[in-house]
Design an enzyme around this catalytic site. Structure first.
Site, PDB file in Angstrom:
ATOM      1  N   TYR A 203       0.817  -1.218   0.000  1.00  0.00           N
ATOM      2  CA  TYR A 203       0.000   0.000   0.000  1.00  0.00           C
ATOM      3  C   TYR A 203       0.850   1.268   0.000  1.00  0.00           C
ATOM      4  O   TYR A 203       0.315   2.371  -0.106  1.00  0.00           O
ATOM      5  CB  TYR A 203      -0.903   0.028   1.225  1.00  0.00           C
ATOM      6  CG  TYR A 203      -1.815  -1.161   1.329  1.00  0.00           C
ATOM      7  CD1 TYR A 203      -2.855  -1.351   0.417  1.00  0.00           C
ATOM      8  CD2 TYR A 203      -1.627  -2.115   2.323  1.00  0.00           C
ATOM      9  CE1 TYR A 203      -3.686  -2.453   0.499  1.00  0.00           C
ATOM     10  CE2 TYR A 203      -2.464  -3.220   2.417  1.00  0.00           C
ATOM     11  CZ  TYR A 203      -3.480  -3.386   1.506  1.00  0.00           C
ATOM     12  OH  TYR A 203      -4.308  -4.472   1.589  1.00  0.00           O
TER      13      TYR A 203
ATOM     14  N   HIS B 208      -4.357   6.150  -1.291  1.00  0.00           N
ATOM     15  CA  HIS B 208      -4.954   6.089   0.047  1.00  0.00           C
ATOM     16  C   HIS B 208      -3.943   6.442   1.145  1.00  0.00           C
ATOM     17  O   HIS B 208      -4.331   6.688   2.274  1.00  0.00           O
ATOM     18  CB  HIS B 208      -5.498   4.680   0.274  1.00  0.00           C
ATOM     19  CG  HIS B 208      -6.844   4.614   0.934  1.00  0.00           C
ATOM     20  ND1 HIS B 208      -7.707   5.669   1.048  1.00  0.00           N
ATOM     21  CD2 HIS B 208      -7.482   3.560   1.507  1.00  0.00           C
ATOM     22  CE1 HIS B 208      -8.806   5.275   1.671  1.00  0.00           C
ATOM     23  NE2 HIS B 208      -8.690   4.004   1.957  1.00  0.00           N
TER      24      HIS B 208
ATOM     25  N   TYR C 180      -4.651  -0.418   9.864  1.00  0.00           N
ATOM     26  CA  TYR C 180      -5.331  -0.393   8.577  1.00  0.00           C
ATOM     27  C   TYR C 180      -6.432   0.655   8.633  1.00  0.00           C
ATOM     28  O   TYR C 180      -6.966   0.989   9.692  1.00  0.00           O
ATOM     29  CB  TYR C 180      -5.858  -1.764   8.122  1.00  0.00           C
ATOM     30  CG  TYR C 180      -4.741  -2.689   7.721  1.00  0.00           C
ATOM     31  CD1 TYR C 180      -4.168  -2.594   6.456  1.00  0.00           C
ATOM     32  CD2 TYR C 180      -4.235  -3.619   8.618  1.00  0.00           C
ATOM     33  CE1 TYR C 180      -3.117  -3.423   6.090  1.00  0.00           C
ATOM     34  CE2 TYR C 180      -3.184  -4.451   8.256  1.00  0.00           C
ATOM     35  CZ  TYR C 180      -2.628  -4.340   6.993  1.00  0.00           C
ATOM     36  OH  TYR C 180      -1.583  -5.146   6.644  1.00  0.00           O
TER      37      TYR C 180
ATOM     38  N   ASN D 262      -9.610   1.137   7.840  1.00  0.00           N
ATOM     39  CA  ASN D 262     -10.974   0.989   8.362  1.00  0.00           C
ATOM     40  C   ASN D 262     -11.041   0.922   9.875  1.00  0.00           C
ATOM     41  O   ASN D 262     -12.127   1.010  10.449  1.00  0.00           O
ATOM     42  CB  ASN D 262     -11.635  -0.253   7.762  1.00  0.00           C
ATOM     43  CG  ASN D 262     -11.829  -0.123   6.267  1.00  0.00           C
ATOM     44  OD1 ASN D 262     -11.634   0.931   5.685  1.00  0.00           O
ATOM     45  ND2 ASN D 262     -12.205  -1.216   5.646  1.00  0.00           N
TER      46      ASN D 262
ATOM     47  N   ASP E 115      -6.802  11.299   2.371  1.00  0.00           N
ATOM     48  CA  ASP E 115      -7.141  11.414   0.956  1.00  0.00           C
ATOM     49  C   ASP E 115      -8.642  11.619   0.782  1.00  0.00           C
ATOM     50  O   ASP E 115      -9.442  11.184   1.605  1.00  0.00           O
ATOM     51  CB  ASP E 115      -6.710  10.142   0.216  1.00  0.00           C
ATOM     52  CG  ASP E 115      -7.426   8.907   0.730  1.00  0.00           C
ATOM     53  OD1 ASP E 115      -8.288   8.368   0.008  1.00  0.00           O
ATOM     54  OD2 ASP E 115      -7.133   8.481   1.864  1.00  0.00           O
TER      55      ASP E 115
ATOM     56  N   ASN F 294     -13.742   5.627   4.891  1.00  0.00           N
ATOM     57  CA  ASN F 294     -13.904   4.662   5.979  1.00  0.00           C
ATOM     58  C   ASN F 294     -12.983   4.928   7.165  1.00  0.00           C
ATOM     59  O   ASN F 294     -13.342   4.649   8.306  1.00  0.00           O
ATOM     60  CB  ASN F 294     -13.700   3.241   5.463  1.00  0.00           C
ATOM     61  CG  ASN F 294     -14.845   2.800   4.580  1.00  0.00           C
ATOM     62  OD1 ASN F 294     -15.978   3.237   4.747  1.00  0.00           O
ATOM     63  ND2 ASN F 294     -14.548   1.944   3.620  1.00  0.00           N
TER      64      ASN F 294
END
Length: 185
Positions: free
Chosen positions: A14, A19, A64, A66, A91, A112
């Site tokens: 990632y 993100h 993470y 969420n 973002d 989220n």
């Protein structure tokens, strides 16, 4: 005391995604302030610095996206900061690449990570700096877009926005929210 949280996802897969602009902005701010973000606590990587006379904690949650609220709640409870002393950088797919939107409060929108933070904290009246990454191309899933890497011109715009976001954070910490909004929105 301010807590400046950049949202993103941990892990190499990632690292360069759209993100993760929150992570990248906090890293950029840390470099400007001459500090590392290496301490592990409160489900985050942390660094401490000063902007002017204000002490700040730079944080990159490692839960993470969420579940970002779990880390932010731990940080707020530990450092006992006021609502307006928490600044979240993240973002925003609803803004064109490279655009900034600075707000004193607001909803999570479609993000989220922000949903998690607002849910865990139980309030939404904290400053946020949103960095535009643009909408997903027609026919694309939003998740595929945000987890993808920005291309040339788009990346240049996002990089410039991250520089501006660092300047905006400095203004917010100095009590100049209105000036930050006027200059960068």
């Amino acid at each position: 005391m301010f807590i400046v949280v950049g949202l993103g996802n941990p892990g190499r897969e990632y690292a360069q995604s759209r993100h993760n602009v929150g992570f990248h902005t906090v890293d950029l701010l840390a470099r400007r302030l001459g500090v590392g973000i290496e301490k592990r606590a409160h489900k985050a990587l942390l660094g401490e610095a000063r902007i002017g006379t204000e002490r700040i904690v730079l944080a990159k949650p490692q839960t993470y996206m969420n579940l970002s609220g779990m880390s932010v709640l731990d940080l707020v409870n530990w450092y006992k900061c006021e609502h307006n002393q928490l600044i979240v950088i993240y973002d925003d797919a609803d803004l064109e690449p490279g655009k900034l939107r600075i707000r004193e409060r607001g909803s999570a929108g479609t993000h989220n990570g922000m949903r998690s933070i607002i849910y865990q904290l139980g309030y939404d009246d904290f400053p946020r700096v949103r960095i535009g990454i643009g909408k997903a191309p027609s026919g694309w899933d939003l998740a595929d877009h945000v987890l993808g890497r920005p291309k040339d011109e788009e990346a240049e715009g996002i990089n410039a926005a991250m520089e501006n976001a660092c300047d905006a954070v400095a203004l917010i910490v100095a009590g100049e929210m209105v000036k930050a909004q006027a200059q960068f929105n």
